[in-house]
Design a protein around this motif. Sequence first.
Motif, PDB file in Angstrom:
ATOM      1  N   SER A 271       0.821  -1.206   0.000  1.00 45.13           N
ATOM      2  CA  SER A 271       0.000   0.000   0.000  1.00 45.13           C
ATOM      3  C   SER A 271       0.861   1.265   0.000  1.00 45.13           C
ATOM      4  O   SER A 271       0.496   2.269  -0.611  1.00 45.13           O
ATOM      5  CB  SER A 271      -0.928   0.001   1.221  1.00 45.13           C
ATOM      6  N   ILE A 272       2.008   1.194   0.657  1.00 41.99           N
ATOM      7  CA  ILE A 272       2.909   2.352   0.704  1.00 41.99           C
ATOM      8  C   ILE A 272       3.716   2.444  -0.592  1.00 41.99           C
ATOM      9  O   ILE A 272       3.888   3.524  -1.156  1.00 41.99           O
ATOM     10  CB  ILE A 272       3.850   2.246   1.922  1.00 41.99           C
ATOM     11  N   ALA A 273       4.195   1.281  -1.063  1.00 41.02           N
ATOM     12  CA  ALA A 273       5.012   1.272  -2.280  1.00 41.02           C
ATOM     13  C   ALA A 273       4.245   1.833  -3.464  1.00 41.02           C
ATOM     14  O   ALA A 273       4.792   2.584  -4.285  1.00 41.02           O
ATOM     15  CB  ALA A 273       5.488  -0.145  -2.572  1.00 41.02           C
ATOM     16  N   TYR A 274       2.963   1.489  -3.565  1.00 35.02           N
ATOM     17  CA  TYR A 274       2.184   1.923  -4.726  1.00 35.02           C
ATOM     18  C   TYR A 274       1.435   3.232  -4.474  1.00 35.02           C
ATOM     19  O   TYR A 274       0.639   3.664  -5.307  1.00 35.02           O
ATOM     20  CB  TYR A 274       1.239   0.806  -5.181  1.00 35.02           C
ATOM     21  N   ALA A 275       1.698   3.866  -3.328  1.00 31.50           N
ATOM     22  CA  ALA A 275       1.180   5.223  -3.102  1.00 31.50           C
ATOM     23  C   ALA A 275       2.112   6.259  -3.722  1.00 31.50           C
ATOM     24  O   ALA A 275       1.737   7.434  -3.866  1.00 31.50           O
ATOM     25  CB  ALA A 275       1.017   5.474  -1.604  1.00 31.50           C
ATOM     26  N   ARG A 276       3.308   5.847  -4.102  1.00 28.59           N
ATOM     27  CA  ARG A 276       4.256   6.770  -4.721  1.00 28.59           C
ATOM     28  C   ARG A 276       3.748   7.197  -6.091  1.00 28.59           C
ATOM     29  O   ARG A 276       3.168   6.388  -6.836  1.00 28.59           O
ATOM     30  CB  ARG A 276       5.622   6.091  -4.899  1.00 28.59           C
ATOM     31  N   PRO A 277       3.961   8.430  -6.486  1.00 29.18           N
ATOM     32  CA  PRO A 277       3.518   8.873  -7.820  1.00 29.18           C
ATOM     33  C   PRO A 277       4.266   8.182  -8.953  1.00 29.18           C
ATOM     34  O   PRO A 277       3.754   8.097 -10.076  1.00 29.18           O
ATOM     35  CB  PRO A 277       3.808  10.376  -7.804  1.00 29.18           C
ATOM     36  N   ASP A 278       5.468   7.671  -8.675  1.00 34.64           N
ATOM     37  CA  ASP A 278       6.249   7.013  -9.709  1.00 34.64           C
ATOM     38  C   ASP A 278       6.212   5.484  -9.574  1.00 34.64           C
ATOM     39  O   ASP A 278       7.089   4.783 -10.083  1.00 34.64           O
ATOM     40  CB  ASP A 278       7.700   7.482  -9.679  1.00 34.64           C
ATOM     41  N   ALA A 279       5.188   4.961  -8.884  1.00 35.16           N
ATOM     42  CA  ALA A 279       5.149   3.531  -8.563  1.00 35.16           C
ATOM     43  C   ALA A 279       5.192   2.655  -9.811  1.00 35.16           C
ATOM     44  O   ALA A 279       5.773   1.568  -9.796  1.00 35.16           O
ATOM     45  CB  ALA A 279       3.897   3.217  -7.747  1.00 35.16           C
ATOM     46  N   TYR A 280       4.573   3.125 -10.896  1.00 32.68           N
ATOM     47  CA  TYR A 280       4.496   2.302 -12.098  1.00 32.68           C
ATOM     48  C   TYR A 280       5.585   2.652 -13.124  1.00 32.68           C
ATOM     49  O   TYR A 280       5.561   2.157 -14.243  1.00 32.68           O
ATOM     50  CB  TYR A 280       3.112   2.433 -12.743  1.00 32.68           C
ATOM     51  N   GLN A 281       6.518   3.463 -12.733  1.00 42.38           N
ATOM     52  CA  GLN A 281       7.629   3.803 -13.630  1.00 42.38           C
ATOM     53  C   GLN A 281       8.556   2.599 -13.753  1.00 42.38           C
ATOM     54  O   GLN A 281       8.915   1.961 -12.769  1.00 42.38           O
ATOM     55  CB  GLN A 281       8.408   4.997 -13.090  1.00 42.38           C
ATOM     56  N   LEU A 282       8.976   2.300 -14.987  1.00 44.64           N
ATOM     57  CA  LEU A 282       9.827   1.141 -15.220  1.00 44.64           C
ATOM     58  C   LEU A 282      11.220   1.367 -14.641  1.00 44.64           C
ATOM     59  O   LEU A 282      11.777   2.461 -14.730  1.00 44.64           O
ATOM     60  CB  LEU A 282       9.946   0.854 -16.724  1.00 44.64           C
ATOM     61  N   THR A 283      11.765   0.307 -14.066  1.00 39.86           N
ATOM     62  CA  THR A 283      13.147   0.348 -13.590  1.00 39.86           C
ATOM     63  C   THR A 283      14.102  -0.284 -14.590  1.00 39.86           C
ATOM     64  O   THR A 283      15.319  -0.121 -14.470  1.00 39.86           O
ATOM     65  CB  THR A 283      13.267  -0.395 -12.247  1.00 39.86           C
ATOM     66  N   GLN A 284      13.567  -1.022 -15.561  1.00 36.30           N
ATOM     67  CA  GLN A 284      14.385  -1.623 -16.609  1.00 36.30           C
ATOM     68  C   GLN A 284      13.633  -1.596 -17.927  1.00 36.30           C
ATOM     69  O   GLN A 284      12.412  -1.746 -17.954  1.00 36.30           O
ATOM     70  CB  GLN A 284      14.727  -3.082 -16.284  1.00 36.30           C
ATOM     71  N   ALA A 285      14.370  -1.425 -19.012  1.00 32.66           N
ATOM     72  CA  ALA A 285      13.820  -1.530 -20.360  1.00 32.66           C
ATOM     73  C   ALA A 285      14.983  -1.767 -21.303  1.00 32.66           C
ATOM     74  O   ALA A 285      16.139  -1.434 -20.997  1.00 32.66           O
ATOM     75  CB  ALA A 285      13.049  -0.270 -20.750  1.00 32.66           C
TER      76      ALA A 285
END
Length: 641
Positions: free
Chosen positions: A537-551
């Motif tokens: 719940s805390i991790a995905y409260a971040r505004p950048d939660a869905y930003q990719l870390t790898q591509a």
Amino acid sequence: MLICPQCTFENPNSNKFCQSCGESLTDRICDECGTEVPVNTLVCHNCGAECGTVWQAIITQLVTGEEIENSTGADDAQNIPGGFLSLSQLTAGSFLESEQRYQLLSPLSAPEENSSQAEICVKVLDCLPYQISPIEAILASQEEDLMISSGEISEISHLAKAYIVLESQTESAIPVIHDAWEKDDMQVLLIEDRSDWQYLLELWQDNTTSTLQLLHYLYEMTQLWTVLETVDCCQSLLNLSNLRLDEDQTLALQRLYSDSSRKSSCEEGELESEQPVTIQALGQVWQELFRQSQRTQFGSIMKVLADLEAGKVETILQLRSLLKEIAAELEAPVTAKAPTTPETILPSDDADDFSAKGDDAPTIMLSMQLSSLDDAGRTDVGRKRNYNEDYFGIVTKINKLDCPQNRALEARCLYILCDGMGGHAGGEIASALAVNTLRQYFEEHWVDNQMPTKDMLCEAVCLANQEIYEVNQQEVRSGTKRMGTTLVMLLIQGTEAAVAHVGDSRLYRLTRKRGLEQITVDHEVGQREMAHGVEASIAYARPDAYQLTQALGPRDQHSINPDAEFFEITEDSLFILVSDGLSDNDLLETYGQNILAPLLRSGANLEQGVTELIDLANQYNGHDNITAILVRAKLRPNMDS
């Protein structure tokens, strides 16, 4: 309504073409020669191949033979669907109902005389195959968890209800029900036609069939017994002519028989059933299999049959336990050898656990081999994008072994799905470049019958990354203009599988036993935080939660760390590779299983399944490009082991 065979769109009955995709609703293409033929035609006029939709009709009239002969009055005619007076008046070419949809393909045999129930089975041609039937509507309502009125259920027979219950449990050993109606003393039931399927007795008569394989089918019967008990249809296992094998040589039934009907039949191999249906009756069927096949009963099974006849075995759980012991004895000489293919163990004896029953049930201590592999893929631009940055590739090399004693597959398959980023002329280039680089790499390096190693998978992914990175460098792309792509890749070698991925494109797996599972974990900020111990719940409260870390592509090879996992395919499985246009908002977990579960069956159309998934994503998401690849792997016991 008419269901389009191409896109499953619902059309009015008067339509000649699908309003969605333009597919003809009055003609179909012959699979053998490609000729266009009317949908109400049994055989192709060009090549003679059967191309019509045929069902098995079970027609029952609850009157005596004498009453059937004497039923000629107008009042009697009102009691029979379509105005027919009796079974004896239904002839080849006539229709079962006034709508003239179901046409008899052969004359009816005379119903049994002096019986309280005259029953006849006959093949019928469906002249309106794209029109949804009331039973299909009921099943669709069940899948969508919609309420079904008691009136709808009361209008069909007890036996039809049994088919519906088992259909909801995805028991593919049981024929699919298509239509049913009951009016006064006449019942009509239409089910999948399995009259041409191989008899189990034929396999028993084949001297090349191993003892362990025979034991496997006995165990499958005990599994079916438990399922059939819930609908009072154990009688279905007491007729040798009703025991069939599907294309994967899995035990199946031609039809259901209700335990409440105790009349015997003249069909070859059927045993008298005046007594209550017990597991002792199942033992008699097993004895009949050995007697008619003239095969010698081996020592351990002789004792089991004797104990069954003497009433020493009282429950189906005891019977299963005895079969397990025999299997252990037969496997004992080879247990010291390391298996070269996955091995499945008997499931638990929980009588309430039906999830592992049916055509996908684990078998008795047998290694498994691939019997069929099917796939389909499709990409769609979605509803908000003007261009498609997704790309996929499918490369399969399959060698088939198909003979009366065995059916097996040698497969080496590569499935790649990429979701590009970087805008028009960026993301689409990156995704295509990644797919083609990976395809070429494995074409050169995957040359034997061994699954590539983890080092090879990582090397291939890094090579794809480097190819895109160099284009970015050459074109002096920077910031958001740097093109890149996600990747999910599935490799299958026999019953071995491997997955590698970068980014948030996913691999799912669906099996009867475990349901739908997400195999890959997205490379995004939220998941990274959770891996560090942060609550979801805390991790995905971040505004950048869905930003990719790898591509793949934006940075050099030192910045990526692809995940790679190896696993065995130990039961019939459906693999689903998807871009985030389909997986966003937990779409598959919430709505997708109603589409995916039926696709585990051998006859299910994967192309249609992919289309339904795309349509589902456009309905609930649609904000992004959508790509899906479906891979169905079917297994059977490896009798050569």
